[in-house]
Design a protein around this motif. Structure first.
Motif, short mmCIF file in Angstrom:
data_model
loop_
_atom_site.label_atom_id
_atom_site.label_comp_id
_atom_site.label_asym_id
_atom_site.label_seq_id
_atom_site.Cartn_x
_atom_site.Cartn_y
_atom_site.Cartn_z
N GLU A 141 0.84 -1.21 0.00
CA GLU A 141 0.00 0.00 0.00
C GLU A 141 0.87 1.26 0.00
OE1 GLU A 141 -3.99 -1.65 2.33
OE2 GLU A 141 -2.38 -0.68 3.45
N ASN A 147 2.46 1.68 -3.39
CA ASN A 147 1.48 2.20 -4.34
C ASN A 147 1.33 3.72 -4.20
OD1 ASN A 147 -0.75 2.05 -6.27
ND2 ASN A 147 -2.09 2.42 -4.50
N PHE A 166 -7.11 -2.24 -0.54
CA PHE A 166 -5.98 -2.20 -1.46
C PHE A 166 -6.41 -2.04 -2.92
CE2 PHE A 166 -2.92 -4.45 -4.23
CZ PHE A 166 -1.80 -3.67 -3.99
N GLN A 214 -7.52 1.43 -3.49
CA GLN A 214 -6.39 2.35 -3.49
C GLN A 214 -5.53 2.21 -4.73
OE1 GLN A 214 -4.20 1.63 0.12
NE2 GLN A 214 -5.95 2.07 1.46
#
Length: 577
Positions: free
Chosen positions: A523, A526, A554, A557
């Motif tokens: 995460e 990213n 996730f 996102q």
């Protein structure tokens, strides 16, 4: 399922003998009788030899070969495993009994019975906790290194018996050894060498000769496996006829009590139980691992099934039986099992017959064991043990996998230098370290497309298509706390090497799990990529992995990044720019 069928199923699970007895045939019985007689021939010399190897009176090996295999026959899932005293367990028992803190407590026979009882209890506790799969935690290289090291220890312990000498205590004092070897008994050495020669002849040479005569295979097996008994008989006759004990000081077994001891569990004092517990744990572990490994070998030949947890129960009860009947700890023996199998054993009835024959021998023929020379027993052990020293395996393992090679070598050296328990502990630790190292540094491939196909392969191994703004990464390991930092560093290194990247696709074909720590790092990665105007995608994620990811934020996102079903779909959409 009807109630009666359910009860029958439970009965068969606990007592596998109830399953095969239902369809037991006369032909199988005839095969089992023959195999039982052949196996019984081995039980007498091996039982005595392994008891003496353990530093115990010979009868403890004989007692351990009667009641324990009977109870294993009732509870075990292997139809051909021969349970009784074994060489590796014997040297572990000797190691325990000679430890300063144990020998100081005195009464080695009582200590051996406690080892049997504790080993059995530990196995039953393991069965209760469903730890049958524990056999998978000792790798083959560690087991091979341990077996080779223990075999070398056994060889070293038997050479003095072969020479008619006491166990040396010279250490590295060369002068001491010059005096030590002056006590050599030539007649003892002659008996030992003659026994080795006869045993070797009864191996491959005799089998080769008999095969050329056209003899039936079962008869060849029967004759060739009589070597140990014939060796013992001839050596015993020679000692008695020429009075070699009195005239030449040839060491013999000595008096072996007739009959059986009364069944009991009076193994006090309690401090012995505490002191012996670590040794019992190792004996239980090795006995179980060795037994299951041997059982699987013969089971695979006949497409039979071994149930590891039931084996824990059977071996645990067998060791408790050894304790209450005055025997040493037991396990499945490789040589006896293979003899039992080769002789045509179809079921555990063969071992029941062998145990019955041995019981008759103990009752009626114990006085005949008195003049068995220890040199002949040492010869039997040496001939059986030498093939277990597999130093060539270390070189093979080292070439194939350096980590396994280190673990195997360290286990062998650890057993020789520090002791049996320390050696195998070292091997297990090194195996786990090697596994963690491999897990923490997984193979990661930058992949491209093989022209004209939809196959994606490592750019370092194949001629493939790549794209300047698209990075395809395949991680060949589940992503966990142990390796996520390594993966992140690999990605960052590729980003520095390819500054024009816009899209990064993580190919999940080899990923079966992503743990919480790894997810948090992904995460954060990213977010970092999005801040740098790059997009992270995933492809070919397995159903269970996607199920876990859908329970989090996730995938949300990740947007505008996507989860592609195929890597080809990702390339078609992202390769355009």
């Amino acid at each position: 399922m009807p109630h009666s069928q359910s009860n029958n199923s439970r009965l068969t699970q606990l007592f596998p003998i109830a399953g095969w007895l239902k369809s037991y045939t006369r032909q199988e019985f005839n095969s089992d009788v023959f195999a039982g007689i052949i196996t019984a021939i081995l039980l007498v010399p091996q039982g005595i030899a392994y008891a003496i190897l353990a530093g115990l009176p010979p009868q403890l090996g004989l007692y351990a070969s009667i009641l324990p295999p009977v109870l294993y026959a009732l509870l075990g899932t292997s139809r051909t495993l021969s349970v009784g005293p074994v060489s590796i367990a014997a040297i572990m028992i000797a190691s325990a009994l000679t430890a300063p803190e144990i020998s100081a407590l005195g009464n080695p026979v009582q200590s051996a019975l406690i080892l049997s009882a504790e080993s059995g209890i530990i196995m039953l506790l393991m069965a209760l906790l469903r730890m049958g799969g524990l056999v998978n935690f000792i790798s083959h290289p560690v087991l091979t290194g341990f077996t080779s090291g223990a075999a070398l220890l056994i060889i070293g312990s038997q050479l003095p018996q072969l020479l008619g000498l006491k166990t040396p205590s010279c250490g590295v004092d060369v002068i001491c050894y010059s005096h030590y070897f002056s006590g050599l008994v030539p007649v003892t050495l002659l008996i030992g060498l003659a026994a080795i020669g006869l045993l070797v002849f009864f191996g491959k040479p005799l089998v080769f000769i008999l095969k050329n005569t056209g003899m039936q295979p079962y008869l060849i097996t029967a004759i060739s496996k009589c070597g140990p008994l014939l060796t013992i008989m001839l050596a015993t006759l020679a000692v008695g006829y020429f009075d070699l004990t009195g005239q030449q000081n040839v060491a013999v077994v000595g008096q072996v009590p007739s009959g059986f001891p009364a069944l009991n569990m009076d193994f006090s004092p309690i401090e012995k139980w505490y002191a012996l517990l670590p040794y019992s744990g190792f004996i239980a572990l090795i006995a179980y691992v060795e037994s299951v490994a041997i059982a699987k070998v013969t089971a695979n030949f006949r497409n039979e099934k071994i149930i590891p947890n039931q084996e824990l129960i059977a071996l645990g009860v067998a060791n408790l039986a050894a304790a209450v009947s005055g025997g040493m700890p037991v396990a499945g023996g490789f040589s006896r099992t293979m003899v039992n199998f080769a002789a045509g054993a179809r079921t555990q009835m063969a071992m029941l017959i062998a145990a019955g024959l041995l019981a008759l021998a103990v009752i009626f023929f114990s006085p005949l064991f008195e003049n068995i020379p220890k040199a002949a027993l040492a010869a039997i052990i040496l001939v059986a043990i030498i093939p277990l020293v597999k130093l060539s395996d270390i070189a093979h393992t080292w070439r194939y996998d350096r980590g396994d090679g280190i673990a195997e070598t360290a286990t062998l050296l650890g057993v020789l230098v520090y002791g049996i328990e320390e050696g195998i502990t070292l091997g297990i630790i090194l195996t786990l370290i090697s596994h963690l190292r491999k897990t923490s540094q997984p193979h990661i491939a930058v992949v491209g497309r093989i022209p004209g196909t939809e196959h994606y392969r490592n750019i370092k191994r194949h001629s493939v298509e790549t794209w300047p703004h698209l990075l395809l990464l395949r991680v060949d390991e589940s992503i966990t706390f142990a390796n996520i930092n390594y993966i992140e560093e690999f990605i960052n290194a590729e980003l520095r090497r390819q500054p024009n990247l816009k899209h990064i696709v993580l190919i999940f074909t080899s990923i079966s799990d992503i743990d919480t720590t790894a997810l948090e790092v992904l995460e954060n990665l990213n977010h970092t990529l999005q801040a740098s105007k790059m997009t992270l995608h995933i492809s070919e994620a397995k159903g269970p992995v996607l199920d876990k990811l859908e329970k989090t934020d996730f995938l949300r996102q990740l947007k505008p990044g996507k989860a592609f079903f195929h890597t080809e779909d990702a390339v078609r959409e992202l390769a355009k720019g």
